[in-house]
Scaffold this motif. Structure first.
Motif, PDB file in Angstrom:
ATOM      1  N   PHE A  23       0.863  -1.171   0.000  1.00 15.60           N
ATOM      2  CA  PHE A  23       0.000   0.000   0.000  1.00 15.60           C
ATOM      3  C   PHE A  23       0.904   1.227   0.000  1.00 15.60           C
ATOM      4  CE2 PHE A  23      -4.224  -1.752   0.882  1.00 15.60           C
ATOM      5  CZ  PHE A  23      -3.896  -3.046   1.230  1.00 15.60           C
ATOM      6  N   ARG A  24       0.324   2.369  -0.329  1.00 17.70           N
ATOM      7  CA  ARG A  24       1.129   3.584  -0.305  1.00 17.70           C
ATOM      8  C   ARG A  24       0.297   4.749   0.177  1.00 17.70           C
ATOM      9  NH1 ARG A  24       1.997   4.712  -6.823  1.00 17.70           N
ATOM     10  NH2 ARG A  24      -0.174   5.284  -7.299  1.00 17.70           N
ATOM     11  N   GLN A  25       0.984   5.719   0.746  1.00 15.60           N
ATOM     12  CA  GLN A  25       0.320   6.916   1.232  1.00 15.60           C
ATOM     13  C   GLN A  25       1.117   8.131   0.803  1.00 15.60           C
ATOM     14  OE1 GLN A  25      -0.515   7.051   5.456  1.00 15.60           O
ATOM     15  NE2 GLN A  25      -2.131   8.543   5.130  1.00 15.60           N
ATOM     16  N   ALA A  26       0.508   8.903  -0.070  1.00 10.73           N
ATOM     17  CA  ALA A  26       1.138  10.129  -0.546  1.00 10.73           C
ATOM     18  C   ALA A  26       0.889  11.261   0.458  1.00 10.73           C
ATOM     19  CB  ALA A  26       0.578  10.494  -1.909  1.00 10.73           C
ATOM     20  N   PRO A  27       1.715  12.291   0.447  1.00  6.52           N
ATOM     21  CA  PRO A  27       1.520  13.407   1.370  1.00  6.52           C
ATOM     22  C   PRO A  27       0.129  14.001   1.251  1.00  6.52           C
ATOM     23  CG  PRO A  27       3.641  13.588   0.268  1.00  6.52           C
ATOM     24  CD  PRO A  27       2.915  12.461  -0.388  1.00  6.52           C
ATOM     25  N   GLY A  28      -0.547  14.105   2.369  1.00  7.05           N
ATOM     26  CA  GLY A  28      -1.868  14.718   2.390  1.00  7.05           C
ATOM     27  C   GLY A  28      -2.987  13.850   1.853  1.00  7.05           C
ATOM     28  N   LYS A  29      -2.685  12.592   1.567  1.00  3.60           N
ATOM     29  CA  LYS A  29      -3.701  11.702   1.004  1.00  3.60           C
ATOM     30  C   LYS A  29      -3.879  10.471   1.883  1.00  3.60           C
ATOM     31  CE  LYS A  29      -3.215  13.109  -3.817  1.00  3.60           C
ATOM     32  NZ  LYS A  29      -3.068  12.627  -5.215  1.00  3.60           N
ATOM     33  N   GLU A  30      -4.958   9.776   1.637  1.00  6.27           N
ATOM     34  CA  GLU A  30      -5.195   8.549   2.378  1.00  6.27           C
ATOM     35  C   GLU A  30      -4.379   7.402   1.779  1.00  6.27           C
ATOM     36  OE1 GLU A  30      -9.666   9.374   4.114  1.00  6.27           O
ATOM     37  OE2 GLU A  30      -9.312   7.648   2.815  1.00  6.27           O
ATOM     38  N   ARG A  31      -4.161   6.420   2.595  1.00  5.84           N
ATOM     39  CA  ARG A  31      -3.443   5.232   2.131  1.00  5.84           C
ATOM     40  C   ARG A  31      -4.252   4.510   1.066  1.00  5.84           C
ATOM     41  NH1 ARG A  31      -2.178   1.424   6.939  1.00  5.84           N
ATOM     42  NH2 ARG A  31      -4.391   0.924   6.698  1.00  5.84           N
ATOM     43  N   GLU A  32      -3.567   4.005   0.063  1.00  2.00           N
ATOM     44  CA  GLU A  32      -4.249   3.318  -1.026  1.00  2.00           C
ATOM     45  C   GLU A  32      -3.516   2.033  -1.384  1.00  2.00           C
ATOM     46  OE1 GLU A  32      -4.287   5.805  -4.498  1.00  2.00           O
ATOM     47  OE2 GLU A  32      -2.147   5.590  -4.852  1.00  2.00           O
ATOM     48  N   PHE A  33      -4.252   1.127  -1.948  1.00  2.00           N
ATOM     49  CA  PHE A  33      -3.705  -0.148  -2.394  1.00  2.00           C
ATOM     50  C   PHE A  33      -2.853   0.054  -3.641  1.00  2.00           C
ATOM     51  CE2 PHE A  33      -3.481  -4.563  -3.382  1.00  2.00           C
ATOM     52  CZ  PHE A  33      -3.667  -4.669  -4.752  1.00  2.00           C
ATOM     53  N   ALA A  34      -1.720  -0.672  -3.709  1.00  2.00           N
ATOM     54  CA  ALA A  34      -0.880  -0.621  -4.900  1.00  2.00           C
ATOM     55  C   ALA A  34      -0.795  -1.975  -5.606  1.00  2.00           C
ATOM     56  CB  ALA A  34       0.518  -0.127  -4.533  1.00  2.00           C
ATOM     57  N   ALA A  35      -0.414  -3.009  -4.860  1.00  2.00           N
ATOM     58  CA  ALA A  35      -0.240  -4.329  -5.473  1.00  2.00           C
ATOM     59  C   ALA A  35      -0.291  -5.395  -4.395  1.00  2.00           C
ATOM     60  CB  ALA A  35       1.086  -4.412  -6.220  1.00  2.00           C
ATOM     61  N   ALA A  36      -0.621  -6.620  -4.804  1.00  2.00           N
ATOM     62  CA  ALA A  36      -0.674  -7.731  -3.855  1.00  2.00           C
ATOM     63  C   ALA A  36      -0.376  -9.034  -4.559  1.00  2.00           C
ATOM     64  CB  ALA A  36      -2.040  -7.802  -3.175  1.00  2.00           C
ATOM     65  N   ILE A  37       0.082  -9.994  -3.774  1.00  2.00           N
ATOM     66  CA  ILE A  37       0.394 -11.314  -4.307  1.00  2.00           C
ATOM     67  C   ILE A  37      -0.084 -12.361  -3.321  1.00  2.00           C
ATOM     68  CG2 ILE A  37       2.731 -11.324  -3.307  1.00  2.00           C
ATOM     69  CD1 ILE A  37       3.616 -12.749  -5.951  1.00  2.00           C
ATOM     70  N   SER A  38      -0.650 -13.419  -3.835  1.00  2.00           N
ATOM     71  CA  SER A  38      -1.170 -14.478  -2.978  1.00  2.00           C
ATOM     72  C   SER A  38      -0.041 -15.321  -2.415  1.00  2.00           C
ATOM     73  CB  SER A  38      -2.155 -15.341  -3.753  1.00  2.00           C
ATOM     74  OG  SER A  38      -1.488 -15.963  -4.846  1.00  2.00           O
TER      75      SER A  38
END
Length: 122
Positions: free
Chosen positions: A36-51
């Motif tokens: 996941f990632r969180q940019a300055p001033g923004k909410e955390r968001e999903f980027a990538a995942a692996i099972s």
């Protein structure tokens, strides 16, 4: 369970970085892992995942085609290869892990690392 993310840094737009997430856990191969990632001033968001077995991967639309997630179960490590980086990829990147996930993309993972900062400059 402990997670240690590394590999962040300063890179020019268009460049590449590879993030690593080492997961200290018994039976690491049972864990799904996500970034996941969180940019300055923004909410955390999903980027990538692996099972757990690497057979299933998911990407946010914003990174699809540029980021690649992979894992090496022998090294308890998940990687995120980031190519063609854009200014908007600047964020703190967190890895998260959990077992028996019904959704790889939801942020309800039980275990989280501290994050590594990626800064993309023009």
């Amino acid at each position: 369970v402990q997670l240690q993310a590394s590999g962040g840094g300063l890179v020019q737009a268009g460049g590449s970085l590879r993030l690593s997430c080492v997961v200290s856990a018994p039976s690491f191969s049972n864990y799904d892992v996500a970034w996941f990632r969180q940019a300055p001033g923004k909410e955390r968001e999903f980027a990538a995942a692996i099972s757990w077995n690497g057979g299933n991967t998911r990407y946010a639309d914003s990174v699809k085609g540029r980021f690649t997630i992979s894992r090496d179960n022998a090294k308890n490590t998940v990687f995120l290869r980031m190519n063609s980086l854009k200014l908007e990829d600047t964020a703190v990147y967190y890895c998260a892990a959990d077992t028996s996930r019904s959704s790889l993309m939801s942020d309800t993972y039980r275990y989280w690392g501290r994050g590594t900062l990626v800064t993309v400059s023009s």
